[in-house]
Design a protein around this motif. Structure first.
Motif, PDB file in Angstrom:
ATOM      1  N   ARG A 146     -59.201-118.491  77.816  1.00 31.37           N
ATOM      2  CA  ARG A 146     -58.427-118.320  76.593  1.00 31.37           C
ATOM      3  C   ARG A 146     -59.264-118.610  75.351  1.00 31.37           C
ATOM      4  NH1 ARG A 146     -52.410-120.427  77.670  1.00 31.37           N
ATOM      5  NH2 ARG A 146     -52.571-120.693  75.411  1.00 31.37           N
ATOM      6  N   ARG A 147     -58.845-118.037  74.236  1.00 34.94           N
ATOM      7  CA  ARG A 147     -59.565-118.286  72.993  1.00 34.94           C
ATOM      8  C   ARG A 147     -59.420-119.728  72.536  1.00 34.94           C
ATOM      9  NH1 ARG A 147     -58.339-112.798  69.362  1.00 34.94           N
ATOM     10  NH2 ARG A 147     -59.176-111.347  70.912  1.00 34.94           N
ATOM     11  N   ASP A 148     -58.357-120.395  72.992  1.00 34.04           N
ATOM     12  CA  ASP A 148     -58.140-121.775  72.541  1.00 34.04           C
ATOM     13  C   ASP A 148     -58.696-122.798  73.530  1.00 34.04           C
ATOM     14  OD1 ASP A 148     -56.354-121.548  74.622  1.00 34.04           O
ATOM     15  OD2 ASP A 148     -54.555-121.911  73.423  1.00 34.04           O
ATOM     16  N   CYS A 210     -62.688-120.671  78.553  1.00 32.36           N
ATOM     17  CA  CYS A 210     -62.690-120.029  77.240  1.00 32.36           C
ATOM     18  C   CYS A 210     -63.650-118.848  77.178  1.00 32.36           C
ATOM     19  CB  CYS A 210     -63.098-121.069  76.191  1.00 32.36           C
ATOM     20  SG  CYS A 210     -63.233-120.401  74.520  1.00 32.36           S
ATOM     21  N   GLU A 227     -61.442-121.031  65.643  1.00 38.24           N
ATOM     22  CA  GLU A 227     -60.179-121.228  64.936  1.00 38.24           C
ATOM     23  C   GLU A 227     -59.073-121.645  65.906  1.00 38.24           C
ATOM     24  OE1 GLU A 227     -58.819-117.732  62.936  1.00 38.24           O
ATOM     25  OE2 GLU A 227     -56.935-118.709  62.355  1.00 38.24           O
ATOM     26  N   ARG A 228     -58.957-120.894  67.017  1.00 37.62           N
ATOM     27  CA  ARG A 228     -57.885-121.187  67.988  1.00 37.62           C
ATOM     28  C   ARG A 228     -58.099-122.517  68.703  1.00 37.62           C
ATOM     29  NH1 ARG A 228     -53.237-117.671  68.651  1.00 37.62           N
ATOM     30  NH2 ARG A 228     -53.707-116.186  67.039  1.00 37.62           N
ATOM     31  N   SER A 229     -59.387-122.891  68.878  1.00 36.75           N
ATOM     32  CA  SER A 229     -59.678-124.121  69.621  1.00 36.75           C
ATOM     33  C   SER A 229     -59.797-125.334  68.696  1.00 36.75           C
ATOM     34  CB  SER A 229     -60.980-123.970  70.418  1.00 36.75           C
ATOM     35  OG  SER A 229     -60.914-122.892  71.327  1.00 36.75           O
ATOM     36  N   CYS A 230     -59.713-125.084  67.378  1.00 38.38           N
ATOM     37  CA  CYS A 230     -59.829-126.172  66.386  1.00 38.38           C
ATOM     38  C   CYS A 230     -61.140-126.935  66.524  1.00 38.38           C
ATOM     39  CB  CYS A 230     -58.637-127.129  66.480  1.00 38.38           C
ATOM     40  SG  CYS A 230     -57.059-126.319  66.291  1.00 38.38           S
TER      41      CYS A 230
ATOM     42  N   ASP B  30     -54.519-113.598  71.743  1.00 41.41           N
ATOM     43  CA  ASP B  30     -55.667-113.699  72.650  1.00 41.41           C
ATOM     44  C   ASP B  30     -56.077-112.286  73.065  1.00 41.41           C
ATOM     45  OD1 ASP B  30     -57.583-114.803  74.588  1.00 41.41           O
ATOM     46  OD2 ASP B  30     -56.420-116.635  74.355  1.00 41.41           O
TER      47      ASP B  30
END
Lengths: 320, 320
Positions: A146-148, A210, A227-230, B30
């Motif tokens: 996932r992007r986060d 990720c 951005e998504r993972s902060c 995503d």
């Protein structure tokens, strides 16, 4: 010219495209397609539209359009670590040319066969040439790239080489250029992107969490992860994997193409260093993978010296 | 004007559209969306494209375009007996007009809320105005209303009234016509088709096995059932359900509109007579249903006297 139903029968409900996996209960020909997923699997899907005059020239080889459309869509499954299952096709055509449809259908069937996916439905209508695909794939329950999913301290790694497809677009703007082997190689990268499906699935298996596929440029797409993972990241510009063809063809703009050029459809993923050390050999058996930086806690994307890197990847509508 | 990512955030990844059912593990944002299906459920999906200048006028109210696009797509789920779950949106726009997007997004959210579906992904690109949707729904394992499910001796039954939307299209070609209540009612039938989701699900529950939604005209769509099921049918033309508005507005062409007019999105289904007798009341509680004929062994579609009925429903590309 064939009517709509005959057209579907002739070009899309054919042996090269309708050989389904056992999970496909019902394919083309009813109001809906039906899937019966294996136990412990989730469904993963993504939609992409390609429009003539925007994503490809209207006069482009229909077989290449078809192959590229499906490959680009499958690349989204690769970026999740999913296994491809089937796809739907929304095809809008200004006319039903047998010659065009024959080539398009053959290209689609070749790409579908290469990745073991079948066509299960869609819609064919009159209108300006455009292609919308939705691929469906399977993911084991519980896992996904996932992007986060990026975590502080992980390595930032990319597959293959970057910037080649963008350099090919430069070449297409100067069609008089002689077709050297280097240029041929760059054009091949643009026309025939390779969805990194095996790499994505291997990453998921070893515990990676990720990834993203690089469609809009490394900085833009890595930016989505950050951005998504902060989190933030530092990138070592000297470590970026550049092909010999790219270095030879545009020595002055190679780095810029690698940072901001889209259309490579390589994977950018993050991985804890011990996992990378343990699995680098098996991962690189699919496609060469290169660590290019590291995830940090502070937001933002910088080079190794801490200077900010700013994305200029393509976005539809921006700047109008 | 917003860029592509800002546009998605502002108009599509918003409260009215991203309230997911528990089956949606991952929605917009995503590379893919992810679904985790309830045990014993299958996935059912359908794709529809609507193109400006072909399916709707480019200047049409964006809220109505959005509602109609989603309703028409949901109608395919209704025709299988499926429960709607979520949808993806491929939106191609010549420009990112805030006013247009605001209205489109609000219309889409209203229709989505009316049927309990959420938006889980898609693609937004520059290009000639067109909308491609794919709805995903759930079906209990083992059951589905299929085009190949008609059996000899079953009744042919349709929901609602037929021909209204086609009559509305006639009206749209003479925009000077005064907007009487009858005309208003016909136009409403065209602009706001009602996917017969509850009826489809009820049919599946009582053991029906065959349905289609009437998008291309009764004769054309019933023809698909007959072809796929390898059967024929006799239709009693006098039994066709015609609205008072249709009879009043085009008395001479009412029957023709009911037989060959598309866009009604009513269901045409087949049912063994005992099942119909047993359940007619509960089925008609959702929407009036009318038996109009019977499935027979001999192929072909005739009226009650045995005279052949020939479909002239719309097909893209035909006659070019």
């Amino acid at each position: 010219m064939p009517g709509e139903f005959e057209l579907i029968r002739r070009y899309f409900d054919c042996a090269g495209l309708n050989q389904h996996s056992p999970s496909v209960v019902l394919g083309i020909g009813d109001d809906c397609a039906i899937l019966d997923l294996p136990a412990e699997q989730r469904l993963c899907f993504s939609m992409d539209s390609l429009v003539a005059g925007v994503h490809f020239p209207a006069a482009a080889d229909p077989a290449l359009i078809a192959r590229r459309a499906l490959a680009v869509n499958l690349s989204d499954l690769a970026a999740m670590g999913a296994s491809p299952l089937c796809f739907t096709l929304g095809l809008t055509l200004p006319e039903a040319s047998d010659e065009w449809l024959q080539a398009f259908s053959a290209g689609l069937a070749a790409e579908a066969a290469a990745h073991g996916v079948s066509l299960v439905g869609g819609d064919t209508t009159l209108g300006p040439l455009s292609i919308t695909l939705q691929v469906q794939g399977l993911l084991p329950r519980g896992g996904a790239l996932r992007r986060d999913g990026a975590r502080e301290g992980e390595l930032v790694i990319v597959s293959g080489t970057l910037g080649d497809a963008a350099a090919a677009l430069d070449l297409l703007e100067q069609p008089a250029a002689a077709l050297t082997p280097n240029r041929q190689q760059l054009l091949e990268r643009y026309y025939r992107p390779q969805p990194r499906l095996e790499l994505g699935q291997a990453l998921l298996k070893i515990g990676a969490g990720c990834a993203i596929d690089i469609s809009d440029g490394l900085l833009a797409d890595l930016g989505h992860i950050l951005e998504r993972s902060c989190v933030g990241a530092r990138i070592d510009l000297g470590a970026l994997p550049l092909s010999a063809a790219l270095r030879a063809e545009c020595p002055e703009r190679a780095l810029e193409r690698a940072l901001n050029g889209g259309d490579d459809y390589e994977l950018c993923f993050t991985l804890a260093e011990p996992l990378w050390q343990q699995h680098r050999e098996s991962l690189c058996a699919w496609v060469a993978c290169t660590p290019i930086g590291r995830i940090g806690r502070a937001p933002g994307l910088t080079d190794a010296q801490g200077a900010p890197l700013v994305a200029s990847g393509y976005q539809h509508f921006r700047g109008e």
